[in-house]
Scaffold this active site. Structure first.
Site, PDB file in Angstrom:
ATOM      1  N   TYR A 142      21.259  31.333  63.374  1.00 29.50           N
ATOM      2  CA  TYR A 142      21.021  32.765  63.624  1.00 29.50           C
ATOM      3  C   TYR A 142      22.312  33.426  64.051  1.00 29.50           C
ATOM      4  CZ  TYR A 142      20.972  31.727  68.649  1.00 29.50           C
ATOM      5  OH  TYR A 142      21.313  31.330  69.908  1.00 29.50           O
TER       6      TYR A 142
ATOM      7  N   ASP B 210      20.654  20.755  63.918  1.00 27.18           N
ATOM      8  CA  ASP B 210      20.846  22.061  64.563  1.00 27.18           C
ATOM      9  C   ASP B 210      22.324  22.447  64.532  1.00 27.18           C
ATOM     10  OD1 ASP B 210      18.178  22.121  65.034  1.00 27.18           O
ATOM     11  OD2 ASP B 210      18.303  21.979  67.224  1.00 27.18           O
ATOM     12  N   ASP B 211      22.580  23.752  64.514  1.00 23.57           N
ATOM     13  CA  ASP B 211      23.957  24.190  64.259  1.00 23.57           C
ATOM     14  C   ASP B 211      24.897  24.017  65.445  1.00 23.57           C
ATOM     15  OD1 ASP B 211      23.098  26.336  65.827  1.00 23.57           O
ATOM     16  OD2 ASP B 211      23.578  27.890  64.338  1.00 23.57           O
ATOM     17  N   ASP B 212      24.371  23.732  66.629  1.00 23.49           N
ATOM     18  CA  ASP B 212      25.265  23.649  67.791  1.00 23.49           C
ATOM     19  C   ASP B 212      25.545  22.213  68.249  1.00 23.49           C
ATOM     20  OD1 ASP B 212      22.596  23.403  68.536  1.00 23.49           O
ATOM     21  OD2 ASP B 212      22.856  24.444  70.447  1.00 23.49           O
TER      22      ASP B 212
ATOM     23  N   GLU C  17       8.812  17.806  68.622  1.00 20.25           N
ATOM     24  CA  GLU C  17       9.140  16.577  67.895  1.00 20.25           C
ATOM     25  C   GLU C  17       7.922  15.659  67.822  1.00 20.25           C
ATOM     26  OE1 GLU C  17      10.817  17.891  70.428  1.00 20.25           O
ATOM     27  OE2 GLU C  17      12.883  18.248  69.746  1.00 20.25           O
TER      28      GLU C  17
ATOM     29  N   THR D 247      25.128  19.148  72.177  1.00 24.24           N
ATOM     30  CA  THR D 247      26.027  20.114  72.820  1.00 24.24           C
ATOM     31  C   THR D 247      25.423  21.509  72.711  1.00 24.24           C
ATOM     32  OG1 THR D 247      27.238  20.000  70.715  1.00 24.24           O
ATOM     33  CG2 THR D 247      28.215  18.902  72.598  1.00 24.24           C
ATOM     34  N   ARG D 248      25.753  22.355  73.691  1.00 23.15           N
ATOM     35  CA  ARG D 248      25.298  23.750  73.639  1.00 23.15           C
ATOM     36  C   ARG D 248      26.520  24.604  73.932  1.00 23.15           C
ATOM     37  NH1 ARG D 248      21.109  25.754  76.689  1.00 23.15           N
ATOM     38  NH2 ARG D 248      20.263  26.698  74.809  1.00 23.15           N
TER      39      ARG D 248
HETATM   40  N1  UDP Z   1      17.776  29.084  66.225  1.00 20.94           N
HETATM   41  C1  UDP Z   1      17.279  30.044  65.356  1.00 20.94           C
HETATM   42  N2  UDP Z   1      16.812  31.225  65.889  1.00 20.94           N
HETATM   43  C2  UDP Z   1      16.822  31.504  67.227  1.00 20.94           C
HETATM   44  C3  UDP Z   1      17.324  30.508  68.111  1.00 20.94           C
HETATM   45  C4  UDP Z   1      17.786  29.305  67.572  1.00 20.94           C
HETATM   46  O1  UDP Z   1      17.276  29.834  64.151  1.00 20.94           O
HETATM   47  O2  UDP Z   1      16.391  32.606  67.632  1.00 20.94           O
HETATM   48  C5  UDP Z   1      18.313  27.809  65.669  1.00 20.94           C
HETATM   49  C6  UDP Z   1      19.677  27.408  66.228  1.00 20.94           C
HETATM   50  O3  UDP Z   1      20.720  27.971  65.448  1.00 20.94           O
HETATM   51  C7  UDP Z   1      19.626  25.885  66.163  1.00 20.94           C
HETATM   52  C8  UDP Z   1      18.130  25.585  66.355  1.00 20.94           C
HETATM   53  O4  UDP Z   1      17.413  26.782  66.036  1.00 20.94           O
HETATM   54  O5  UDP Z   1      20.061  25.399  64.909  1.00 20.94           O
HETATM   55  C9  UDP Z   1      17.803  25.165  67.786  1.00 20.94           C
HETATM   56  O6  UDP Z   1      18.166  26.210  68.667  1.00 20.94           O
HETATM   57  P1  UDP Z   1      19.042  25.963  69.985  1.00 20.94           P
HETATM   58  O7  UDP Z   1      20.231  25.131  69.634  1.00 20.94           O
HETATM   59  O8  UDP Z   1      19.270  27.280  70.640  1.00 20.94           O
HETATM   60  O9  UDP Z   1      18.013  25.118  70.853  1.00 20.94           O
HETATM   61  P2  UDP Z   1      18.310  24.035  71.987  1.00 20.94           P
HETATM   62  O10 UDP Z   1      19.303  23.073  71.448  1.00 20.94           O
HETATM   63  O11 UDP Z   1      18.836  24.788  73.135  1.00 20.94           O
HETATM   64  O12 UDP Z   1      16.984  23.418  72.216  1.00 20.94           O
HETATM   65 MN    MN Z   2      20.991  23.361  70.450  1.00 22.58          MN
END
Ligand code: UDP
Ligand code: MN
Length: 254
Positions: free
Chosen positions: A11, A112-114, A199, A227-228
């Protein structure tokens, strides 16, 4: 060699391109990979479109917006609302529509992208029979979380929070054989799931714990980190504007 299908919800925010760049440069080192990137957006953005085309990777670009009442507010704690649910389902649907389980081999991983991925993780998951599992670093307010393995079988979960969940692990901790999507054609993620059970709810539709294949040396090695990325401050951009000065050039993509 089975193809690895990576499903990445993403996003728009200031760090998006930096996150996607880190991922792309890891994925470039992995053979036979197909990256499915699903934007949480009403439209496909120019940024992600150009980024993917320039990456040289095999990719599919999709988009689906999370309905606004489910969307996270920047002040919400991160566990309050589901993230990436409809986007992951769109990725699964694309595989169901485009993959031929009779003539192709594939494995699916939710990237996930982060997060941060060691390229050796992809060697570990590639020959998954049903579902493979491994530890995830920097998650659950612990150094790592991990399946508990005895005699090469998963017998439980090392995690502080609710270890009795059916599959008490993070999205980054497992991969599934693409065939399972055809054995269980209705399996998907759900918007309304008890927090921390995304999950578990998903995997319960596909496998039982005795079918899990522990990887990464019997789950003793960390090859992925949850990672965040810190949200960068833009306060000097605002100060420019308060002084009637233009601030940074919005034509420069970051
Ligand atoms: N994501 C999304 N829309 C949102 C928030 C997150 O598509 O409004 C995506 C985000 O890019 C990531 C995945 O959903 O690939 C998980 O989100 P995030 O990493 O924020 O979650 P966390 O790791 O904190 O659980
Ligand atoms: Mn994440």
């Amino acid at each position: 060699m089975p193809t690895i299908y990576l499903i990445t919800p993403t996003y728009y925010r200031h760090v998006q391109k930096a996150e996607l760049t880190r991922l792309a440069h890891t994925f470039m080192l992995v053979p036979n990979l197909h990256w499915i990137v699903i934007e949480d957006s009403e439209v496909k953005t120019k940024l992600v479109f150009h980024f993917l085309h320039e990456s040289g990777l095999n990719f599919t670009h999709l988009n689906v917006a999370t309905p606004s009442h489910y969307k996270m507010d920047s002040t919400d704690p991160n566990w309050l609302k589901p993230r990436g649910v409809l986007q992951r389902n769109a990725g699964l649907q694309w595989i169901r529509d485009n993959f031929d389980p009779d003539h192709q081999q594939g494995v699916i991983y939710f990237a996930d992208d982060d997060n941060t991925y060691d390229i050796r993780l992809f060697d570990e998951m590639r020959w998954t029979r049903k579902a493979s599992v491994w530890p995830v670093g920097l998650v659950g307010y612990l150094r790592y979380e991990s399946p508990v393995v005895k005699n090469s079988k998963v017998i439980g979960w090392f995690t502080y929070w609710e270890p009795n969940r059916p599959f008490a692990m993070d999205m980054a901790g497992f991969a599934i054989n693409a065939e399972l999507l055809f054995d269980f054609p209705d399996a998907k993620f759900k918007l309304q799931v008890r927090r921390g059970y995304q999950e578990s709810e998903f995997l319960s539709q596909l496998v039982t714990i005795d079918q899990l294949e522990p990887k990464a040396e019997d789950c003793t090695k960390v090859l992925v980190w949850h990672t965040r990325t810190e949200k960068p401050q833009m306060k000097n951009e605002d100060k420019f504007k308060k002084k009637g000065l233009p601030g940074s050039d919005m034509n420069v993509e970051i």
